[in-house]
Design a protein around this motif. Structure first.
Motif, PDB file in Angstrom:
ATOM      1  N   SER A  78      -2.974 -50.252 -22.080  1.00 13.27           N
ATOM      2  CA  SER A  78      -4.030 -50.689 -22.954  1.00 13.27           C
ATOM      3  C   SER A  78      -3.366 -52.008 -23.730  1.00 13.27           C
ATOM      4  O   SER A  78      -4.349 -52.742 -24.236  1.00 13.27           O
ATOM      5  CB  SER A  78      -4.363 -49.348 -23.905  1.00 13.27           C
ATOM      6  OG  SER A  78      -3.458 -49.268 -24.834  1.00 13.27           O
ATOM      7  N   ASP A  79      -2.339 -52.324 -23.805  1.00 13.82           N
ATOM      8  CA  ASP A  79      -1.895 -53.472 -24.449  1.00 13.82           C
ATOM      9  C   ASP A  79      -1.963 -54.415 -23.528  1.00 13.82           C
ATOM     10  O   ASP A  79      -1.612 -55.792 -23.899  1.00 13.82           O
ATOM     11  CB  ASP A  79      -0.253 -53.233 -24.836  1.00 13.82           C
ATOM     12  CG  ASP A  79       0.088 -54.125 -26.047  1.00 13.82           C
ATOM     13  OD1 ASP A  79      -0.712 -54.463 -26.794  1.00 13.82           O
ATOM     14  OD2 ASP A  79       1.141 -54.627 -25.570  1.00 13.82           O
ATOM     15  N   GLU A  87     -12.782 -58.808 -25.386  1.00 20.97           N
ATOM     16  CA  GLU A  87     -11.889 -58.620 -26.525  1.00 20.97           C
ATOM     17  C   GLU A  87     -12.235 -57.309 -27.567  1.00 20.97           C
ATOM     18  O   GLU A  87     -13.496 -57.141 -27.898  1.00 20.97           O
ATOM     19  CB  GLU A  87     -11.676 -59.668 -27.545  1.00 20.97           C
ATOM     20  CG  GLU A  87     -11.231 -60.995 -26.710  1.00 20.97           C
ATOM     21  CD  GLU A  87      -9.657 -60.826 -26.738  1.00 20.97           C
ATOM     22  OE1 GLU A  87      -9.235 -59.987 -27.282  1.00 20.97           O
ATOM     23  OE2 GLU A  87      -9.075 -61.707 -25.865  1.00 20.97           O
ATOM     24  N   PRO A  88     -11.046 -56.561 -27.820  1.00 21.90           N
ATOM     25  CA  PRO A  88     -11.561 -55.287 -28.457  1.00 21.90           C
ATOM     26  C   PRO A  88     -11.808 -55.975 -29.901  1.00 21.90           C
ATOM     27  O   PRO A  88     -10.700 -56.500 -30.561  1.00 21.90           O
ATOM     28  CB  PRO A  88     -10.259 -54.489 -28.578  1.00 21.90           C
ATOM     29  CG  PRO A  88      -9.170 -55.384 -28.027  1.00 21.90           C
ATOM     30  CD  PRO A  88      -9.763 -56.568 -27.234  1.00 21.90           C
ATOM     31  N   SER A  96     -10.725 -46.286 -27.070  1.00 22.74           N
ATOM     32  CA  SER A  96     -11.268 -46.404 -25.811  1.00 22.74           C
ATOM     33  C   SER A  96     -10.612 -47.089 -24.639  1.00 22.74           C
ATOM     34  O   SER A  96     -10.659 -46.678 -23.538  1.00 22.74           O
ATOM     35  CB  SER A  96     -12.717 -47.129 -26.061  1.00 22.74           C
ATOM     36  OG  SER A  96     -13.524 -46.236 -26.699  1.00 22.74           O
ATOM     37  N   LEU A  97      -9.972 -48.229 -25.043  1.00 27.10           N
ATOM     38  CA  LEU A  97      -9.004 -48.753 -23.999  1.00 27.10           C
ATOM     39  C   LEU A  97      -7.660 -48.086 -23.494  1.00 27.10           C
ATOM     40  O   LEU A  97      -7.573 -47.739 -22.212  1.00 27.10           O
ATOM     41  CB  LEU A  97      -8.355 -50.227 -24.547  1.00 27.10           C
ATOM     42  CG  LEU A  97      -9.473 -51.353 -24.850  1.00 27.10           C
ATOM     43  CD1 LEU A  97      -8.742 -52.336 -25.236  1.00 27.10           C
ATOM     44  CD2 LEU A  97     -10.003 -51.592 -23.405  1.00 27.10           C
ATOM     45  N   VAL A  98      -7.193 -47.051 -24.433  1.00 33.33           N
ATOM     46  CA  VAL A  98      -6.038 -46.169 -24.060  1.00 33.33           C
ATOM     47  C   VAL A  98      -6.837 -45.010 -23.010  1.00 33.33           C
ATOM     48  O   VAL A  98      -6.319 -44.874 -21.897  1.00 33.33           O
ATOM     49  CB  VAL A  98      -5.451 -45.506 -25.105  1.00 33.33           C
ATOM     50  CG1 VAL A  98      -4.665 -44.415 -24.633  1.00 33.33           C
ATOM     51  CG2 VAL A  98      -5.093 -46.538 -26.060  1.00 33.33           C
ATOM     52  N   ILE A  99      -8.142 -44.568 -23.339  1.00 32.09           N
ATOM     53  CA  ILE A  99      -8.641 -43.672 -22.416  1.00 32.09           C
ATOM     54  C   ILE A  99      -9.209 -44.017 -21.170  1.00 32.09           C
ATOM     55  O   ILE A  99      -8.906 -43.550 -19.935  1.00 32.09           O
ATOM     56  CB  ILE A  99     -10.129 -43.173 -23.157  1.00 32.09           C
ATOM     57  CG1 ILE A  99      -9.821 -42.416 -24.449  1.00 32.09           C
ATOM     58  CG2 ILE A  99     -10.881 -42.319 -21.997  1.00 32.09           C
ATOM     59  CD1 ILE A  99      -9.168 -41.120 -24.074  1.00 32.09           C
ATOM     60  N   GLN A 152     -17.718 -49.102 -24.492  1.00 35.44           N
ATOM     61  CA  GLN A 152     -16.689 -50.150 -25.306  1.00 35.44           C
ATOM     62  C   GLN A 152     -16.998 -51.566 -24.749  1.00 35.44           C
ATOM     63  O   GLN A 152     -17.047 -52.392 -25.424  1.00 35.44           O
ATOM     64  CB  GLN A 152     -15.262 -49.560 -25.063  1.00 35.44           C
ATOM     65  CG  GLN A 152     -14.290 -50.347 -25.896  1.00 35.44           C
ATOM     66  CD  GLN A 152     -13.757 -51.692 -25.229  1.00 35.44           C
ATOM     67  OE1 GLN A 152     -13.535 -51.786 -24.204  1.00 35.44           O
ATOM     68  NE2 GLN A 152     -13.558 -52.808 -26.071  1.00 35.44           N
ATOM     69  N   GLN A 153     -17.165 -51.623 -23.389  1.00 33.22           N
ATOM     70  CA  GLN A 153     -17.443 -52.860 -22.680  1.00 33.22           C
ATOM     71  C   GLN A 153     -18.789 -53.467 -22.503  1.00 33.22           C
ATOM     72  O   GLN A 153     -19.001 -54.481 -22.071  1.00 33.22           O
ATOM     73  CB  GLN A 153     -16.779 -52.824 -21.255  1.00 33.22           C
ATOM     74  CG  GLN A 153     -15.178 -52.711 -21.128  1.00 33.22           C
ATOM     75  CD  GLN A 153     -14.498 -54.004 -21.680  1.00 33.22           C
ATOM     76  OE1 GLN A 153     -14.783 -55.070 -21.184  1.00 33.22           O
ATOM     77  NE2 GLN A 153     -13.515 -53.888 -22.490  1.00 33.22           N
TER      78      GLN A 153
END
Length: 268
Positions: A78-79, A87-88, A96-99, A152-153
């Protein structure tokens, strides 16, 4: 390497080492299990892998190592930001990016499971009892996680014909209304499904097949949990987008980066 870090910064390297450590433990235990399967009559199989009480300490360690590998891989991956990702900027975006990264790893795992089944069935004439159900089990979580990532996106289907001609204050009102509808839907789902999900989860309701995994006992509860997470992400989007300039969609937008990626994939 840290210059392109999305959120981990100097913690990227330690997280990577943790991920490799979990993967190493998982691989070692897997090799040991395969060795036992070949040379031992009472070896641990897939039946015991979803029943730690029957498989003993080695199964418990294996499951924790796999979970650690999955979580650490999700955090590490997620990094990195994809070329076509937003962009978060919301308070819930990193989660959500980790998921989303976990769902990507699970998708690759489905491919490996089905590949194993094909080789086992058509090369060695020894079809498994678990590959199809394990794929369904994993795919259910991938589908749920993908819904949160799409939120999220801002990738869920939206119709902008009326939205684009509204003044900014009306667009904000529409965003609030849509978020309230999501909250109401989530409240209704929790209200109507909580007791059933709790009952299934507490008794670990199984699938009723030869392998008999607890699909109903896990998926029903996961649906409610993910719906809550999607709702939190929708609220995060509303807050993050509140002071942004209005967007207008002409229908002619073309993502050149995505087109280039598709072209490169076709040329391989």
């Amino acid at each position: 390497m840290e210059s392109d870090s999305l959120w981990l910064g100097h913690m990227r390297k330690p997280v990577r080492l943790i991920m490799l450590a979990f993967l190493g433990v998982t691989a070692l235990i897997y090799v040991w299990l395969v060795f036992n399967k070949i040379f031992m009559a009472d070896a641990i199989g897939m039946h015991e892998m979803i029943r730690p009480s029957e498989g003993g300490a080695i199964v418990t360690i294996m499951l924790y190592a796999m979970l650690g590998s999955l979580l650490s891989a999700g955090i590490y991956l997620s990094d990195f930001k994809g070329d076509i990702e937003l962009e978060p900027d919301g308070f819930f975006d990193i989660f959500s990016l980790v998921i989303s990264r976990i769902s990507m790893v699970l998708t690759a795992l489905i491919v490996l499971v089905m590949f194993y089944e094909v080789i086992s069935r058509y090369v060695f004439s020894r079809p498994t009892l678990w590959a199809n159900e394990l794929s369904l089990w994993i795919a259910a979580f991938v589908f749920l996680f993908a819904g949160q990532y799409a939120m999220q996106q801002r990738s869920h289907i939206r119709i902008y014909v009326i939205y684009d001609i509204m003044p900014r204050w009306a667009q904000k009102a529409a965003d609030v209304l849509s978020t309230l509808l999501i909250v109401f839907f989530t409240f209704s789902m929790i209200w109507g499904g909580y007791n059933d999900a709790k009952t299934r989860a507490l008794r670990m309701e199984t699938f009723g097949t030869a392998w008999d995994p607890p699909l109903p006992g896990t998926i029903k509860a996961a649906i409610l949990i993910i719906i809550v997470l999607v709702t939190i992400q929708a609220i995060s989007n509303l807050i993050a987008d509140w002071n942004k300039l209005p967007e207008h969609h002409s229908g002619a937008e073309v993502d050149e980066t995505e087109i280039e990626h598709i072209r490169q994939a076709l040329e391989k």
